[in-house]
Design a protein around this motif. Sequence first.
Motif, PDB file in Angstrom:
ATOM      1  N   GLU A  94      -1.447   5.527   1.889  1.00 50.94           N
ATOM      2  CA  GLU A  94      -2.408   4.588   2.464  1.00 50.94           C
ATOM      3  C   GLU A  94      -2.918   3.666   1.366  1.00 50.94           C
ATOM      4  N   VAL A  95      -3.039   2.390   1.690  1.00 52.03           N
ATOM      5  CA  VAL A  95      -3.579   1.412   0.745  1.00 52.03           C
ATOM      6  C   VAL A  95      -4.865   0.856   1.339  1.00 52.03           C
ATOM      7  N   ARG A  96      -5.984   1.249   0.746  1.00 49.79           N
ATOM      8  CA  ARG A  96      -7.290   0.734   1.173  1.00 49.79           C
ATOM      9  C   ARG A  96      -7.641  -0.458   0.285  1.00 49.79           C
ATOM     10  N   GLN A  97      -7.962  -1.560   0.915  1.00 50.66           N
ATOM     11  CA  GLN A  97      -8.181  -2.801   0.185  1.00 50.66           C
ATOM     12  C   GLN A  97      -9.621  -3.286   0.358  1.00 50.66           C
ATOM     13  N   GLN A  98     -10.148  -3.879  -0.704  1.00 43.49           N
ATOM     14  CA  GLN A  98     -11.438  -4.554  -0.618  1.00 43.49           C
ATOM     15  C   GLN A  98     -11.323  -5.904  -1.317  1.00 43.49           C
ATOM     16  N   TYR A  99     -11.697  -6.943  -0.587  1.00 41.92           N
ATOM     17  CA  TYR A  99     -11.682  -8.307  -1.097  1.00 41.92           C
ATOM     18  C   TYR A  99     -13.132  -8.780  -1.195  1.00 41.92           C
ATOM     19  N   LYS A 100     -13.581  -9.160  -2.395  1.00 41.80           N
ATOM     20  CA  LYS A 100     -14.971  -9.591  -2.601  1.00 41.80           C
ATOM     21  C   LYS A 100     -15.019 -11.040  -3.051  1.00 41.80           C
TER      22      LYS A 100
ATOM     23  N   ASP B 294       1.363   1.488   9.890  1.00 34.65           N
ATOM     24  CA  ASP B 294       0.134   1.297  10.662  1.00 34.65           C
ATOM     25  C   ASP B 294      -0.787   0.362   9.889  1.00 34.65           C
ATOM     26  N   TYR B 295      -1.458  -0.526  10.599  1.00 37.58           N
ATOM     27  CA  TYR B 295      -2.299  -1.538   9.955  1.00 37.58           C
ATOM     28  C   TYR B 295      -3.485  -1.812  10.870  1.00 37.58           C
ATOM     29  N   ASP B 296      -4.555  -2.342  10.292  1.00 38.66           N
ATOM     30  CA  ASP B 296      -5.724  -2.656  11.117  1.00 38.66           C
ATOM     31  C   ASP B 296      -5.676  -4.120  11.541  1.00 38.66           C
ATOM     32  N   ASP B 297      -6.787  -4.608  12.112  1.00 40.36           N
ATOM     33  CA  ASP B 297      -6.761  -5.960  12.680  1.00 40.36           C
ATOM     34  C   ASP B 297      -6.776  -7.067  11.634  1.00 40.36           C
ATOM     35  N   PHE B 298      -6.833  -6.707  10.346  1.00 47.46           N
ATOM     36  CA  PHE B 298      -6.703  -7.710   9.289  1.00 47.46           C
ATOM     37  C   PHE B 298      -5.291  -8.303   9.293  1.00 47.46           C
ATOM     38  N   SER B 299      -4.305  -7.482   9.609  1.00 42.70           N
ATOM     39  CA  SER B 299      -2.903  -7.944   9.635  1.00 42.70           C
ATOM     40  C   SER B 299      -2.593  -8.547  10.996  1.00 42.70           C
ATOM     41  N   THR B 300      -2.231  -9.819  11.000  1.00 38.14           N
ATOM     42  CA  THR B 300      -1.942 -10.512  12.261  1.00 38.14           C
ATOM     43  C   THR B 300      -0.460 -10.889  12.389  1.00 38.14           C
ATOM     44  N   TYR B 301       0.309 -10.706  11.327  1.00 33.31           N
ATOM     45  CA  TYR B 301       1.741 -11.016  11.334  1.00 33.31           C
ATOM     46  C   TYR B 301       2.512  -9.883  10.671  1.00 33.31           C
ATOM     47  N   LEU B 302       3.756  -9.715  11.119  1.00 42.43           N
ATOM     48  CA  LEU B 302       4.724  -8.876  10.412  1.00 42.43           C
ATOM     49  C   LEU B 302       5.928  -9.749  10.092  1.00 42.43           C
ATOM     50  N   VAL B 303       6.372  -9.692   8.863  1.00 40.07           N
ATOM     51  CA  VAL B 303       7.548 -10.455   8.457  1.00 40.07           C
ATOM     52  C   VAL B 303       8.673  -9.473   8.141  1.00 40.07           C
ATOM     53  N   PHE B 304       9.845  -9.739   8.690  1.00 38.58           N
ATOM     54  CA  PHE B 304      11.031  -8.944   8.374  1.00 38.58           C
ATOM     55  C   PHE B 304      11.947  -9.806   7.522  1.00 38.58           C
ATOM     56  N   TRP B 305      12.311  -9.279   6.354  1.00 39.28           N
ATOM     57  CA  TRP B 305      13.168 -10.044   5.438  1.00 39.28           C
ATOM     58  C   TRP B 305      14.216  -9.125   4.825  1.00 39.28           C
TER      59      TRP B 305
ATOM     60  N   LEU C 209       1.514   3.885   5.442  1.00 41.69           N
ATOM     61  CA  LEU C 209       2.945   4.107   5.609  1.00 41.69           C
ATOM     62  C   LEU C 209       3.211   5.604   5.682  1.00 41.69           C
ATOM     63  N   THR C 210       3.985   6.009   6.679  1.00 39.65           N
ATOM     64  CA  THR C 210       4.352   7.413   6.830  1.00 39.65           C
ATOM     65  C   THR C 210       5.875   7.508   6.879  1.00 39.65           C
ATOM     66  N   ALA C 211       6.438   8.382   6.050  1.00 36.98           N
ATOM     67  CA  ALA C 211       7.890   8.537   5.969  1.00 36.98           C
ATOM     68  C   ALA C 211       8.283   9.941   6.413  1.00 36.98           C
ATOM     69  N   ASN C 212       9.133  10.036   7.416  1.00 35.72           N
ATOM     70  CA  ASN C 212       9.589  11.329   7.922  1.00 35.72           C
ATOM     71  C   ASN C 212      11.119  11.376   7.930  1.00 35.72           C
ATOM     72  N   PHE C 213      11.675  12.333   7.210  1.00 32.13           N
ATOM     73  CA  PHE C 213      13.117  12.559   7.300  1.00 32.13           C
ATOM     74  C   PHE C 213      13.390  13.504   8.485  1.00 32.13           C
ATOM     75  N   PHE C 214      14.509  13.253   9.157  1.00 35.21           N
ATOM     76  CA  PHE C 214      14.825  14.061  10.345  1.00 35.21           C
ATOM     77  C   PHE C 214      16.249  14.563  10.299  1.00 35.21           C
TER      78      PHE C 214
END
Length: 292
Positions: free
Chosen positions: A147-153, A235-246, A287-292
């Motif tokens: 998990e990446v917890r971010q704070q912007y001041k 998983d992301y909160d409402d701060f993220s409004t776009y996903l980019v696939f590259w 981010l959660t990674a599960n091998f199956f």
Amino acid sequence: MFSIAVQQQQYKTYILSDEAAGSQLEVVPERGGIITRWRIQGQEIFYLDTERFTHPDLSVRGGNPILFPICGNLPDNTYTHNGQQYTLKQHGFARELPWKATEQETGDKASKASLTVVLDSNEQTKAVYPFDFQLAFTYELQGNTLEVRQQYKNLSSTPMPFSAGFHPYFLCGDKTQLELEIPSKQYQDNQTKEIHSFDGSFDFSRDEIDFAFGQLTSQSATAIDHSRKLKLTLDYDDFSTYLVFWTVKGKEFYCLEPWSATRNSLNTGDNLTVLASGASRTASVRLTANFF
């Protein structure tokens, strides 16, 4: 048992471990505050171009580069603020500057291993982005979850506009065996600027895929790599409004990137975050990674 070790490799590297789960993170604060490696049971989750990483003048291809104060690029790399024109390179400067490691949390009673890295504005940043700020990102490792917890001041006396995001590179096998669940019905092809409907599949025979997904209908996306038997959940909160696939043909990675706004938002204002003087904004990506 959680631990943090420090190694002097090419750069000072912090190694966060969850021994019970066999998971590890490697964080290199002075190289853009980046996570370079994430392993579970000895298997790499992130891709890293190790040869390129040894060159300080090259941008890092791998890990989870931090995007700030813009995501993507600007036309002619320029934007205007209060009638003055400034130049910002693609994805901004946070991924290229040295960050500082501050707080650590481990020990027998801790429920996770965590490390906080901080970036403060300086004369170099103010020449291209005229604001005083502090970014504090906390990387938390627990089991197979990062998990990446971010704070912007905003430490300026005026409102501060920005967008932010991550550019994680995931190691993959046969891309034709990738199954993606992205919560959007359409995307913009960044190369042609055309809007297309999305049916869940990509044409991996293309030299490059650079698609921006907006109008997200949920706060979770998944990528299943059947060739590696690995399921990744973002998983992301409402701060993220776009996903980019590259991704690029012939390379063993794909990127699934949570952005707070799309390209050029510093000029257009679309989904731009504007912090009042003295205000802060928090956000989280898991981010959660599960091998199956």
